[in-house]
Design a protein around this motif. Sequence first.
Motif, PDB file in Angstrom:
ATOM      1  N   ASN A   9      -6.745  30.332 -53.879  1.00  0.00           N
ATOM      2  CA  ASN A   9      -7.340  30.270 -55.228  1.00  0.00           C
ATOM      3  C   ASN A   9      -6.305  30.414 -56.354  1.00  0.00           C
ATOM      4  O   ASN A   9      -5.193  30.857 -56.128  1.00  0.00           O
ATOM      5  N   LYS A  10      -6.736  30.054 -57.540  1.00  0.00           N
ATOM      6  CA  LYS A  10      -5.979  30.171 -58.790  1.00  0.00           C
ATOM      7  C   LYS A  10      -4.823  29.169 -58.867  1.00  0.00           C
ATOM      8  O   LYS A  10      -3.786  29.453 -59.463  1.00  0.00           O
ATOM      9  N   HIS A  62      -9.268  39.931 -50.824  1.00  0.00           N
ATOM     10  CA  HIS A  62      -8.793  41.101 -51.561  1.00  0.00           C
ATOM     11  C   HIS A  62      -9.426  41.153 -52.948  1.00  0.00           C
ATOM     12  O   HIS A  62      -9.752  40.125 -53.530  1.00  0.00           O
ATOM     13  N   VAL A  63      -9.551  42.367 -53.473  1.00  0.00           N
ATOM     14  CA  VAL A  63     -10.128  42.543 -54.801  1.00  0.00           C
ATOM     15  C   VAL A  63      -9.329  41.735 -55.838  1.00  0.00           C
ATOM     16  O   VAL A  63      -8.101  41.638 -55.746  1.00  0.00           O
ATOM     17  N   ASP A  64     -10.032  41.116 -56.761  1.00  0.00           N
ATOM     18  CA  ASP A  64      -9.450  40.319 -57.850  1.00  0.00           C
ATOM     19  C   ASP A  64      -8.857  38.978 -57.417  1.00  0.00           C
ATOM     20  O   ASP A  64      -8.258  38.288 -58.236  1.00  0.00           O
ATOM     21  N   HIS A  65      -8.994  38.620 -56.158  1.00  0.00           N
ATOM     22  CA  HIS A  65      -8.461  37.313 -55.755  1.00  0.00           C
ATOM     23  C   HIS A  65      -9.402  36.162 -56.123  1.00  0.00           C
ATOM     24  O   HIS A  65      -9.024  34.997 -55.999  1.00  0.00           O
ATOM     25  N   GLY A  66     -10.631  36.514 -56.587  1.00  0.00           N
ATOM     26  CA  GLY A  66     -11.496  35.467 -57.158  1.00  0.00           C
ATOM     27  C   GLY A  66     -12.761  35.149 -56.373  1.00  0.00           C
ATOM     28  O   GLY A  66     -13.326  34.070 -56.551  1.00  0.00           O
ATOM     29  N   LYS A  67     -13.221  36.088 -55.548  1.00  0.00           N
ATOM     30  CA  LYS A  67     -14.430  35.842 -54.750  1.00  0.00           C
ATOM     31  C   LYS A  67     -15.645  35.582 -55.644  1.00  0.00           C
ATOM     32  O   LYS A  67     -16.349  34.597 -55.467  1.00  0.00           O
ATOM     33  N   THR A  68     -15.857  36.484 -56.614  1.00  0.00           N
ATOM     34  CA  THR A  68     -17.023  36.363 -57.491  1.00  0.00           C
ATOM     35  C   THR A  68     -16.932  35.092 -58.320  1.00  0.00           C
ATOM     36  O   THR A  68     -17.913  34.358 -58.465  1.00  0.00           O
ATOM     37  N   SER A  69     -15.733  34.811 -58.841  1.00  0.00           N
ATOM     38  CA  SER A  69     -15.563  33.615 -59.672  1.00  0.00           C
ATOM     39  C   SER A  69     -15.846  32.349 -58.871  1.00  0.00           C
ATOM     40  O   SER A  69     -16.442  31.399 -59.374  1.00  0.00           O
ATOM     41  N   SER A  71      -9.371  26.157 -57.523  1.00  0.00           N
ATOM     42  CA  SER A  71      -9.345  26.967 -58.729  1.00  0.00           C
ATOM     43  C   SER A  71     -10.780  27.292 -59.094  1.00  0.00           C
ATOM     44  O   SER A  71     -11.575  26.395 -59.378  1.00  0.00           O
ATOM     45  N   ALA A  72     -11.105  28.574 -59.065  1.00  0.00           N
ATOM     46  CA  ALA A  72     -12.443  28.995 -59.473  1.00  0.00           C
ATOM     47  C   ALA A  72     -12.595  28.836 -60.977  1.00  0.00           C
ATOM     48  O   ALA A  72     -13.695  28.854 -61.511  1.00  0.00           O
ATOM     49  N   GLU A  73     -11.485  28.672 -61.666  1.00  0.00           N
ATOM     50  CA  GLU A  73     -11.488  28.511 -63.119  1.00  0.00           C
ATOM     51  C   GLU A  73     -11.843  27.065 -63.489  1.00  0.00           C
ATOM     52  O   GLU A  73     -12.771  26.814 -64.234  1.00  0.00           O
ATOM     53  N   ASP A  95      -4.660  26.743 -60.637  1.00  0.00           N
ATOM     54  CA  ASP A  95      -4.452  26.350 -62.041  1.00  0.00           C
ATOM     55  C   ASP A  95      -3.386  27.193 -62.741  1.00  0.00           C
ATOM     56  O   ASP A  95      -2.877  26.815 -63.791  1.00  0.00           O
ATOM     57  N   THR A  96      -3.041  28.339 -62.153  1.00  0.00           N
ATOM     58  CA  THR A  96      -2.038  29.197 -62.795  1.00  0.00           C
ATOM     59  C   THR A  96      -0.610  28.793 -62.408  1.00  0.00           C
ATOM     60  O   THR A  96       0.356  29.401 -62.869  1.00  0.00           O
TER      61      THR A  96
END
Length: 461
Positions: free
Chosen positions: A139-140, A24-31, A207-209, A142-143
């Motif tokens: 993903n994410k 889904h958009v903003d779920h972190g594919k690009t990151s 975590s892509a971060e 770390d949040t």
Amino acid sequence: MSDSDTTMDAGGGLRTPIVAVLGHVDHGKTSLLDKVRGSAVTSGEAGAITQHIGATAVPLETISDIAGRLVDPDDFDLPGLLFIDTPGHHSFSTLRSRGGALADIAVLVVDVNDGFQPQTLEAIDILKRTQTPFIVAANKIDTTPGWNPNPDTPVQQTLAEQSDRAEQRLNESLYEIIGELSDNGFSADMYWRVQNFRGNIGVVPVSAETGEGVPDLLAVLMGLSQRYMKEDMSIDTAGAGAGTVLEVKEERGFGTTLDVVLYDGSIRTDDTIVVGGKNDPIVTDVRALLQPRPLEEIRTEKRFEKVDEVTAAAGVKIAAPDLDEALAGAPVRVVRDRPEEEVVEEVRQELADISVDTAENGVVVKADTLGSLEAIANALEEAEIPIVRAEVGDVAPRDVAVASTAEEVTEEVILAFNVDVLPDARQEAGDRNIRLFEDDVIYQLIDEYEEFVDEIEREQQ
Ligand code: GDP
């Protein structure tokens, strides 16, 4: 850059598995892709990654460097992983169910806070239909409140070292994702508990971060490819190239070019190729094969350099005459060692398999690639909505003209998926009262249309 650099030829005829990243958009594919690339660059390996057209190749040594003890290079004879660079719709709608899938394996990215969303479900539908093996990157992480990052250890261990509260919070989210997968017909579990990845989906917390879980993700992708897909990776590198068009693009100095992912054989500058086109297959001669220059040179020099040959699996830009009618998502075949007519017939057959059944009356559908057109047509068919015309490309005045001939108000409609509406087409649609539905989520596009039909039917009662 020599040819062997760009292709990571294993020598033994095993090609690099091709990996697509969906979600889904903003779920972190690009990151996530950026993190994989970044980790590769900072791993310090010489030639850690090679940038291709539309893809990034990460060699086995680099993966092993990033993944540490999770990947022992001696256990593998696959040359590495090739990640398709355009995440999301673009790559996944080009995943092909017949005539060679573009991606061998997929990473479905799901935001642990957000869970399954429309494009997650859409991706799952396409993965099911194309029978593409996949893993889930949750993903994410770390949040998660109270999360104590430790990017240098495998994520399974980091998870175990969290405070009880953080561990519990994350586990709840992860089990929600596992539950959603099971609702969609997949048996799934945390990746370290999955024994057999064939038919069972491994969930990798990442975590892509912070980069946590990236080593684990690469290790699972390599393990899965090595264990289950080795036969599919065996190619004849000298054979006639086969690939899929990712994008059809104008390029200054080269005219219309194709961004192609080559998944079999090789392509050379003196080759004749056959490409799926709007009407008939296009037969043309390669004028140039182009690869991106190393990143630091891009701004100072021309963006591309010419290469003589590219071997699968790799991304390459092909410059050739007569490509204006070429279609994103269409097959590309090199004519070598067999008659041109035979190759043309094969491409024509493959396109016929994709092409959508149209009725005498129905809605007009425009989409960005053949794959997405096919996916929308399937969804419309399930909803029993007939199609009068289905094409790849922007919405043009002639689409409005077709929609205006409809007999029912509910068919004076154009469904536009991930494409532009040309200004004069929009103007004309307004003048002629033709409804334009535009979205980049298939479910939403169809939902919007169905709501409109309901509204019309209520008015008519
Ligand atoms: P895409 O639309 O799926 O490609 O999503 P992006 O990669 O553009 O990410 C959307 C947003 O989420 C951006 O603001 C990212 O910085 C952020 N993001 C992505 N991955 C992570 C992560 O693992 N942790 C945190 N904290 N933020 C993330």
